[in-house]
Design a protein around this motif. Structure first.
Motif, PDB file in Angstrom:
ATOM      1  N   MET A  65      53.199  65.172  34.886  1.00  0.00           N
ATOM      2  CA  MET A  65      52.012  64.958  35.686  1.00  0.00           C
ATOM      3  C   MET A  65      50.786  65.633  35.062  1.00  0.00           C
ATOM      4  N   ARG A  66      50.986  66.836  34.468  1.00  0.00           N
ATOM      5  CA  ARG A  66      49.866  67.531  33.847  1.00  0.00           C
ATOM      6  C   ARG A  66      49.341  66.768  32.641  1.00  0.00           C
ATOM      7  N   ALA A  67      50.224  66.129  31.880  1.00  0.00           N
ATOM      8  CA  ALA A  67      49.788  65.374  30.707  1.00  0.00           C
ATOM      9  C   ALA A  67      48.917  64.186  31.123  1.00  0.00           C
ATOM     10  N   THR A  68      49.305  63.513  32.180  1.00  0.00           N
ATOM     11  CA  THR A  68      48.513  62.382  32.661  1.00  0.00           C
ATOM     12  C   THR A  68      47.141  62.849  33.112  1.00  0.00           C
ATOM     13  N   SER A  69      47.085  63.940  33.839  1.00  0.00           N
ATOM     14  CA  SER A  69      45.806  64.487  34.285  1.00  0.00           C
ATOM     15  C   SER A  69      44.941  64.893  33.104  1.00  0.00           C
ATOM     16  N   LEU A  70      45.547  65.484  32.096  1.00  0.00           N
ATOM     17  CA  LEU A  70      44.809  65.893  30.912  1.00  0.00           C
ATOM     18  C   LEU A  70      44.226  64.687  30.182  1.00  0.00           C
ATOM     19  N   VAL A  71      45.007  63.626  30.047  1.00  0.00           N
ATOM     20  CA  VAL A  71      44.520  62.424  29.376  1.00  0.00           C
ATOM     21  C   VAL A  71      43.377  61.796  30.168  1.00  0.00           C
ATOM     22  N   PHE A  72      43.522  61.667  31.472  1.00  0.00           N
ATOM     23  CA  PHE A  72      42.453  61.090  32.277  1.00  0.00           C
ATOM     24  C   PHE A  72      41.186  61.950  32.212  1.00  0.00           C
ATOM     25  N   ALA A  73      41.343  63.266  32.249  1.00  0.00           N
ATOM     26  CA  ALA A  73      40.185  64.152  32.165  1.00  0.00           C
ATOM     27  C   ALA A  73      39.511  64.030  30.800  1.00  0.00           C
ATOM     28  N   THR A  74      40.300  63.963  29.752  1.00  0.00           N
ATOM     29  CA  THR A  74      39.740  63.852  28.405  1.00  0.00           C
ATOM     30  C   THR A  74      39.020  62.530  28.216  1.00  0.00           C
ATOM     31  N   LEU A  75      39.623  61.441  28.656  1.00  0.00           N
ATOM     32  CA  LEU A  75      38.966  60.140  28.528  1.00  0.00           C
ATOM     33  C   LEU A  75      37.724  60.063  29.409  1.00  0.00           C
ATOM     34  N   GLY A  76      37.756  60.667  30.577  1.00  0.00           N
ATOM     35  CA  GLY A  76      36.571  60.712  31.431  1.00  0.00           C
ATOM     36  C   GLY A  76      35.457  61.515  30.790  1.00  0.00           C
ATOM     37  N   LEU A  77      35.803  62.627  30.165  1.00  0.00           N
ATOM     38  CA  LEU A  77      34.811  63.438  29.472  1.00  0.00           C
ATOM     39  C   LEU A  77      34.223  62.679  28.285  1.00  0.00           C
ATOM     40  N   ALA A  78      35.065  61.960  27.561  1.00  0.00           N
ATOM     41  CA  ALA A  78      34.574  61.163  26.425  1.00  0.00           C
ATOM     42  C   ALA A  78      33.587  60.102  26.900  1.00  0.00           C
ATOM     43  N   GLY A  79      33.909  59.426  27.979  1.00  0.00           N
ATOM     44  CA  GLY A  79      33.001  58.418  28.513  1.00  0.00           C
ATOM     45  C   GLY A  79      31.720  59.026  29.043  1.00  0.00           C
ATOM     46  N   ALA A  80      31.840  60.169  29.698  1.00  0.00           N
ATOM     47  CA  ALA A  80      30.655  60.823  30.270  1.00  0.00           C
ATOM     48  C   ALA A  80      29.714  61.312  29.180  1.00  0.00           C
ATOM     49  N   THR A  81      30.247  61.831  28.096  1.00  0.00           N
ATOM     50  CA  THR A  81      29.374  62.307  27.022  1.00  0.00           C
ATOM     51  C   THR A  81      28.637  61.140  26.383  1.00  0.00           C
ATOM     52  N   TRP A  82      29.296  60.001  26.265  1.00  0.00           N
ATOM     53  CA  TRP A  82      28.643  58.828  25.669  1.00  0.00           C
ATOM     54  C   TRP A  82      27.560  58.299  26.610  1.00  0.00           C
ATOM     55  N   VAL A  83      27.879  58.187  27.873  1.00  0.00           N
ATOM     56  CA  VAL A  83      26.925  57.639  28.836  1.00  0.00           C
ATOM     57  C   VAL A  83      25.720  58.570  29.001  1.00  0.00           C
ATOM     58  N   SER A  84      25.943  59.863  28.946  1.00  0.00           N
ATOM     59  CA  SER A  84      24.825  60.794  29.098  1.00  0.00           C
ATOM     60  C   SER A  84      23.855  60.725  27.930  1.00  0.00           C
TER      61      SER A  84
END
Length: 110
Positions: free
Chosen positions: A1-20
Motif C-alpha cells: 500500500m505504501r508503494a502505491t501511495s508513493l507512486v501516486f504522490a510522485t506522479l502528482g508532484l511531477a504533474g504539479a511541477t509541470w503545470v505550475s
C-alpha cells in the motif's frame, strides 16, 4: 500500500511541477492562450484514449511492472521536455541567425 501511495504522490508532484510552470513556458515560447489550451486538450484526449488500455495491460503484465514502467516513462518524458526546452531557448535567441556571437543575455537565467 505504501508503494502505491508513493507512486501516486510522485506522479502528482511531477504533474504539479509541470503545470505550475505553464505561465513561464507560455511566456518564453511566445504562446497565446489558445495554443496552451490546445496543448492541454491534446494531453487530456491522449489520456482518454490510453485509459481503456490500462486494464488489459495491468492484467497481462501485472500491477507492479506496469506502475514501474509508467513511472519510468513519465520520468523519461519529463526529462525529454526539459532537455527540449533547454535546447529551444538558444535556438530562439537573436544571435542564432544573425551571425553575431551569443551574449549571456540571449539565454534565460536558470
Amino acid at each position: 500500500m505504501r508503494a502505491t501511495s508513493l507512486v501516486f504522490a510522485t506522479l502528482g508532484l511531477a504533474g504539479a511541477t509541470w503545470v505550475s510552470r505553464l505561465p513561464q513556458i507560455r511566456e518564453q515560447l511566445n504562446l497565446d492562450a489558445a495554443s496552451v489550451g490546445l496543448m492541454l486538450l491534446v494531453i487530456a484526449v491522449g489520456g482518454v484514449v490510453v485509459l481503456p488500455l490500462a486494464g488489459p495491460v495491468v492484467k497481462r503484465v501485472g500491477p507492479r511492472r506496469t506502475v514501474a514502467a509508467v513511472a519510468g516513462l513519465v520520468g523519461i518524458g519529463l526529462g525529454a521536455v526539459a532537455y527540449g526546452f533547454a535546447l529551444w531557448a538558444p535556438l530562439r535567441s537573436p544571435a542564432c541567425c544573425s551571425g553575431e556571437p551569443a551574449r549571456r543575455s540571449d539565454f534565460p537565467s536558470a
